[in-house]
Design a protein around this motif. Structure first.
Motif, PDB file in Angstrom:
ATOM      1  N   ARG A 183       0.900  -0.654   0.004  1.00 13.72           N
ATOM      2  CA  ARG A 183       0.199  -0.137  -0.096  1.00 13.72           C
ATOM      3  C   ARG A 183       0.715   1.288  -0.006  1.00 13.72           C
ATOM      4  O   ARG A 183       1.697   1.336   0.522  1.00 13.72           O
ATOM      5  CB  ARG A 183      -0.969  -0.093   1.119  1.00 13.72           C
ATOM      6  N   GLY A 184       1.172   2.086  -1.054  1.00 12.04           N
ATOM      7  CA  GLY A 184       1.602   3.090  -0.714  1.00 12.04           C
ATOM      8  C   GLY A 184       2.668   3.246  -1.934  1.00 12.04           C
ATOM      9  O   GLY A 184       3.150   4.291  -2.509  1.00 12.04           O
ATOM     10  N   ASP A 185       2.444   2.163  -2.425  1.00 13.43           N
ATOM     11  CA  ASP A 185       3.575   1.841  -3.108  1.00 13.43           C
ATOM     12  C   ASP A 185       3.007   2.870  -4.732  1.00 13.43           C
ATOM     13  O   ASP A 185       2.794   2.908  -5.129  1.00 13.43           O
ATOM     14  CB  ASP A 185       3.891   0.614  -3.989  1.00 13.43           C
ATOM     15  N   LEU A 186       4.619   3.541  -5.598  1.00  9.75           N
ATOM     16  CA  LEU A 186       4.424   4.079  -6.629  1.00  9.75           C
ATOM     17  C   LEU A 186       3.703   2.970  -7.703  1.00  9.75           C
ATOM     18  O   LEU A 186       4.914   2.111  -7.657  1.00  9.75           O
ATOM     19  CB  LEU A 186       5.437   5.291  -7.469  1.00  9.75           C
ATOM     20  N   ILE A 187       2.987   2.979  -8.701  1.00 10.02           N
ATOM     21  CA  ILE A 187       2.243   2.174  -9.684  1.00 10.02           C
ATOM     22  C   ILE A 187       2.438   2.284 -11.059  1.00 10.02           C
ATOM     23  O   ILE A 187       2.629   1.711 -11.854  1.00 10.02           O
ATOM     24  CB  ILE A 187       1.268   1.012  -9.244  1.00 10.02           C
ATOM     25  N   GLY A 188       1.809   3.737 -11.093  1.00 10.53           N
ATOM     26  CA  GLY A 188       1.714   4.131 -12.234  1.00 10.53           C
ATOM     27  C   GLY A 188       1.797   5.767 -12.554  1.00 10.53           C
ATOM     28  O   GLY A 188       2.125   6.610 -11.306  1.00 10.53           O
ATOM     29  N   TYR A 189       1.478   6.401 -13.429  1.00 12.26           N
ATOM     30  CA  TYR A 189       1.401   7.526 -13.481  1.00 12.26           C
ATOM     31  C   TYR A 189      -0.212   8.092 -14.521  1.00 12.26           C
ATOM     32  O   TYR A 189      -0.229   7.549 -15.594  1.00 12.26           O
ATOM     33  CB  TYR A 189       2.298   8.496 -14.563  1.00 12.26           C
ATOM     34  N   VAL A 190      -0.784   8.902 -14.203  1.00 12.95           N
ATOM     35  CA  VAL A 190      -2.154   9.094 -14.817  1.00 12.95           C
ATOM     36  C   VAL A 190      -2.156  10.265 -16.108  1.00 12.95           C
ATOM     37  O   VAL A 190      -0.882  10.751 -16.501  1.00 12.95           O
ATOM     38  CB  VAL A 190      -2.506  10.960 -13.937  1.00 12.95           C
ATOM     39  N   GLY A 191      -3.090   9.526 -16.586  1.00 16.07           N
ATOM     40  CA  GLY A 191      -3.061   9.479 -18.419  1.00 16.07           C
ATOM     41  C   GLY A 191      -4.356  10.058 -19.257  1.00 16.07           C
ATOM     42  O   GLY A 191      -4.975  10.480 -17.479  1.00 16.07           O
ATOM     43  N   SER A 192      -3.739  10.048 -20.098  1.00 13.72           N
ATOM     44  CA  SER A 192      -5.651  10.186 -21.018  1.00 13.72           C
ATOM     45  C   SER A 192      -6.012   8.620 -21.650  1.00 13.72           C
ATOM     46  O   SER A 192      -6.414   9.070 -23.341  1.00 13.72           O
ATOM     47  CB  SER A 192      -5.884  11.658 -21.465  1.00 13.72           C
ATOM     48  N   THR A 193      -5.649   8.085 -22.015  1.00 13.36           N
ATOM     49  CA  THR A 193      -5.604   7.058 -23.087  1.00 13.36           C
ATOM     50  C   THR A 193      -6.459   6.130 -22.756  1.00 13.36           C
ATOM     51  O   THR A 193      -6.976   5.941 -21.818  1.00 13.36           O
ATOM     52  CB  THR A 193      -3.904   5.801 -22.622  1.00 13.36           C
ATOM     53  N   GLY A 194      -6.832   5.767 -23.862  1.00 12.34           N
ATOM     54  CA  GLY A 194      -8.436   5.035 -24.025  1.00 12.34           C
ATOM     55  C   GLY A 194      -9.074   5.630 -24.054  1.00 12.34           C
ATOM     56  O   GLY A 194      -9.600   7.054 -24.783  1.00 12.34           O
ATOM     57  N   ARG A 195     -11.266   5.167 -23.963  1.00 14.86           N
ATOM     58  CA  ARG A 195     -11.845   5.928 -23.486  1.00 14.86           C
ATOM     59  C   ARG A 195     -11.118   7.396 -22.851  1.00 14.86           C
ATOM     60  O   ARG A 195     -12.499   7.039 -21.708  1.00 14.86           O
ATOM     61  CB  ARG A 195     -13.206   5.296 -23.489  1.00 14.86           C
ATOM     62  N   SER A 196     -10.885   8.119 -23.537  1.00 20.65           N
ATOM     63  CA  SER A 196     -10.843   9.089 -21.661  1.00 20.65           C
ATOM     64  C   SER A 196     -11.604  10.595 -22.718  1.00 20.65           C
ATOM     65  O   SER A 196     -10.529  10.682 -23.984  1.00 20.65           O
ATOM     66  CB  SER A 196      -9.931   9.079 -20.952  1.00 20.65           C
ATOM     67  N   GLU A 197     -11.758  11.689 -21.825  1.00 20.54           N
ATOM     68  CA  GLU A 197     -12.040  12.856 -23.016  1.00 20.54           C
ATOM     69  C   GLU A 197     -10.739  13.802 -21.958  1.00 20.54           C
ATOM     70  O   GLU A 197     -10.697  14.876 -22.871  1.00 20.54           O
ATOM     71  CB  GLU A 197     -12.670  13.587 -21.808  1.00 20.54           C
ATOM     72  N   ALA A 198     -10.048  13.767 -20.884  1.00 20.49           N
ATOM     73  CA  ALA A 198      -8.812  14.470 -20.436  1.00 20.49           C
ATOM     74  C   ALA A 198      -8.063  13.803 -19.452  1.00 20.49           C
ATOM     75  O   ALA A 198      -9.042  12.944 -18.804  1.00 20.49           O
ATOM     76  CB  ALA A 198      -9.641  15.863 -19.460  1.00 20.49           C
ATOM     77  N   PRO A 199      -7.092  14.126 -19.163  1.00 16.10           N
ATOM     78  CA  PRO A 199      -5.921  13.254 -18.167  1.00 16.10           C
ATOM     79  C   PRO A 199      -6.644  13.509 -16.606  1.00 16.10           C
ATOM     80  O   PRO A 199      -6.801  14.277 -15.795  1.00 16.10           O
ATOM     81  CB  PRO A 199      -4.797  14.242 -18.093  1.00 16.10           C
ATOM     82  N   HIS A 200      -6.710  11.624 -15.852  1.00 20.81           N
ATOM     83  CA  HIS A 200      -7.378  11.759 -15.302  1.00 20.81           C
ATOM     84  C   HIS A 200      -7.186  10.221 -14.268  1.00 20.81           C
ATOM     85  O   HIS A 200      -7.089  10.066 -15.627  1.00 20.81           O
ATOM     86  CB  HIS A 200      -9.367  12.379 -15.065  1.00 20.81           C
ATOM     87  N   LEU A 201      -7.700   9.834 -13.869  1.00 19.70           N
ATOM     88  CA  LEU A 201      -7.662   8.294 -13.216  1.00 19.70           C
ATOM     89  C   LEU A 201      -8.408   8.438 -13.029  1.00 19.70           C
ATOM     90  O   LEU A 201      -9.589   8.592 -11.904  1.00 19.70           O
ATOM     91  CB  LEU A 201      -6.783   8.432 -11.561  1.00 19.70           C
ATOM     92  N   HIS A 202      -9.471   6.826 -13.458  1.00 18.56           N
ATOM     93  CA  HIS A 202     -11.064   5.903 -13.510  1.00 18.56           C
ATOM     94  C   HIS A 202     -10.086   5.416 -12.702  1.00 18.56           C
ATOM     95  O   HIS A 202      -9.030   4.418 -12.519  1.00 18.56           O
ATOM     96  CB  HIS A 202     -10.784   5.314 -14.497  1.00 18.56           C
ATOM     97  N   TYR A 203     -10.358   5.114 -11.258  1.00 18.40           N
ATOM     98  CA  TYR A 203     -10.363   4.252  -9.934  1.00 18.40           C
ATOM     99  C   TYR A 203     -11.622   3.027  -9.727  1.00 18.40           C
ATOM    100  O   TYR A 203     -13.099   4.062  -9.416  1.00 18.40           O
ATOM    101  CB  TYR A 203      -9.642   4.645  -9.246  1.00 18.40           C
ATOM    102  N   GLU A 204     -11.033   1.552  -9.844  1.00 16.59           N
ATOM    103  CA  GLU A 204     -12.431   0.414  -9.548  1.00 16.59           C
ATOM    104  C   GLU A 204     -11.885  -0.071  -8.471  1.00 16.59           C
ATOM    105  O   GLU A 204     -10.702  -0.433  -8.155  1.00 16.59           O
ATOM    106  CB  GLU A 204     -13.126   0.053 -10.958  1.00 16.59           C
ATOM    107  N   VAL A 205     -13.342  -0.500  -7.951  1.00 17.42           N
ATOM    108  CA  VAL A 205     -12.385  -1.972  -6.763  1.00 17.42           C
ATOM    109  C   VAL A 205     -13.985  -2.787  -7.070  1.00 17.42           C
ATOM    110  O   VAL A 205     -14.329  -2.521  -7.287  1.00 17.42           O
ATOM    111  CB  VAL A 205     -12.833  -0.963  -5.251  1.00 17.42           C
ATOM    112  N   PHE A 206     -13.308  -3.550  -6.865  1.00 12.63           N
ATOM    113  CA  PHE A 206     -13.985  -5.001  -7.163  1.00 12.63           C
ATOM    114  C   PHE A 206     -13.838  -6.546  -5.841  1.00 12.63           C
ATOM    115  O   PHE A 206     -12.988  -6.436  -5.306  1.00 12.63           O
ATOM    116  CB  PHE A 206     -13.885  -5.774  -8.675  1.00 12.63           C
ATOM    117  N   LYS A 207     -15.365  -6.523  -5.507  1.00  7.80           N
ATOM    118  CA  LYS A 207     -14.963  -7.222  -3.817  1.00  7.80           C
ATOM    119  C   LYS A 207     -16.198  -8.495  -4.947  1.00  7.80           C
ATOM    120  O   LYS A 207     -17.416  -8.998  -4.773  1.00  7.80           O
ATOM    121  CB  LYS A 207     -15.953  -6.648  -3.512  1.00  7.80           C
TER     122      LYS A 207
END
Length: 323
Positions: free
Chosen positions: A264-288
């Motif tokens: 937890r807290g490790d740097l894993i990547g950087y915000v971008g706008s790849t894929g189906r995206s209108e502007a730079p942002h992070l889309h974040y989801e949680v699955f259970k």
């Protein structure tokens, strides 16, 4: 020298010397010895009943000391039982309850010993009852300690698993507040930025400049770090165990690779706008258990109560998403 005894004989009108017969002397001697023996036996018997010998006094002192030691042992056993009962109470009402383990019933903690009489070797003595009772209590204490020890071993395993669970579930915001422009869109029905149709948005959108660090929200293993999922662009999926998976989409680039372990807290990547995206942002989801759930419930790890309240308010607004 014994005195000579005489008697008066009226027939001869003279004194005659008393002559003792030999048989009578032996009889008198035997009677004397028998009487002396009986007197001696009677004296010894009476003395034995009312007068203690040194050995008897020593044995009585030893017996009294043993009785005192058994009483002290019983007091120590009682104190140990009291301390153990306190531990058992905390074990059932706190430890096992906290770690969702069933309490150990009293009958199991205080179960007796079945089978043959294990204390028959202590029978037949003056203090058999005291000795048997002391040994019973010690055996009960030892068995209760074994039961409690096994319970604590179980609690230790549960605590270790609980600690692992608490560090694994996604519990922090993946983008730091100081790096955010704002939280653009929350979980729920939102307007699609491309079709303008109202549809369900299964994650949270965090608006931030391109290249803003993205952090793992919990311990786990990177299952995917690719752009092979429609719409997500470059994205990362972390399997946290316990049925939890977190997803980070529209990245600019990765800082991890598949099958890599992260904390937890490790740097894993950087915000971008790849894929189906209108502007730079992070889309974040949680699955259970493969079902998408609201990530808003998993930010208690790095947000204050005020920050969380503000985030909750923004996330509840039905606006336009960025993907």
């Amino acid at each position: 020298m014994s005195k000579v005894k005489y008697y008066y004989d009226p027939e001869t009108l003279s004194y005659r010397k008393i002559e003792r017969k030999k048989g009578k002397t032996i009889t008198y001697g035997f009677i004397f010895l028998l009487a002396a023996a009986l007197f001696g036996f009677l004296f010894v018997f009476i003395a034995s009943q009312f007068v203690e010998s040194p050995r008897e006094r020593a044995l009585k002192r030893e017996l009294a000391n043993l009785e005192l030691q058994y009483e002290l042992i019983n007091k120590r056993v009682s104190n140990a039982f009291a301390a153990l009962e306190s531990v058992e109470e905390r074990d059932n009402s706190i430890y096992r309850l906290y770690f969702e383990a069933n309490p150990i019933p009293e009958e199991q903690r205080r179960a007796g010993f079945g089978g043959i009489n294990r204390y028959n070797k202590y029978e037949g003595y003056d203090n058999s009852k005291l000795i048997i009772e002391s040994n019973k209590r010690i055996d009960q204490l030892q068995k209760a300690i074994v039961v409690q020890s096994r319970s604590l071993d179980e609690i230790a395993v549960l605590a270790e698993d609980k600690e692992k669970f608490l560090s694994s579930i996604p519990a922090i915001q993946p983008v730091r507040n100081k790096d955010l422009k704002h939280m653009a869109s929350g979980y729920g029905y939102r307007t699609d930025p491309f079709t303008k149709v109202r549809k369900f948005h299964f994650g949270m959108d965090f608006t931030a400049p391109r290249g803003t660090p993205v952090y793992a929200s919990g311990d786990g293993v990177v299952k995917r770090a690719d752009a092979n999922s429609s719409g997500y662009g470059k994205h990362i999926r972390i399997d946290h165990g316990y049925g939890y998976v977190s997803l980070y989409a529209h990245l600019y680039k990765y800082n991890v690779r598949a099958n890599q372990k992260v904390k937890r807290g490790d740097l894993i990547g950087y915000v971008g706008s790849t894929g189906r995206s209108e502007a730079p942002h992070l889309h974040y989801e949680v699955f259970k258990d493969t079902e998408r759930i609201n990530p808003i419930n998993f930010y208690y790890g790095n947000l204050s109560a005020e920050e969380y309240a503000r985030l909750l308010e923004k996330a509840s607004l039905e606006n336009q998403s960025l993907d």
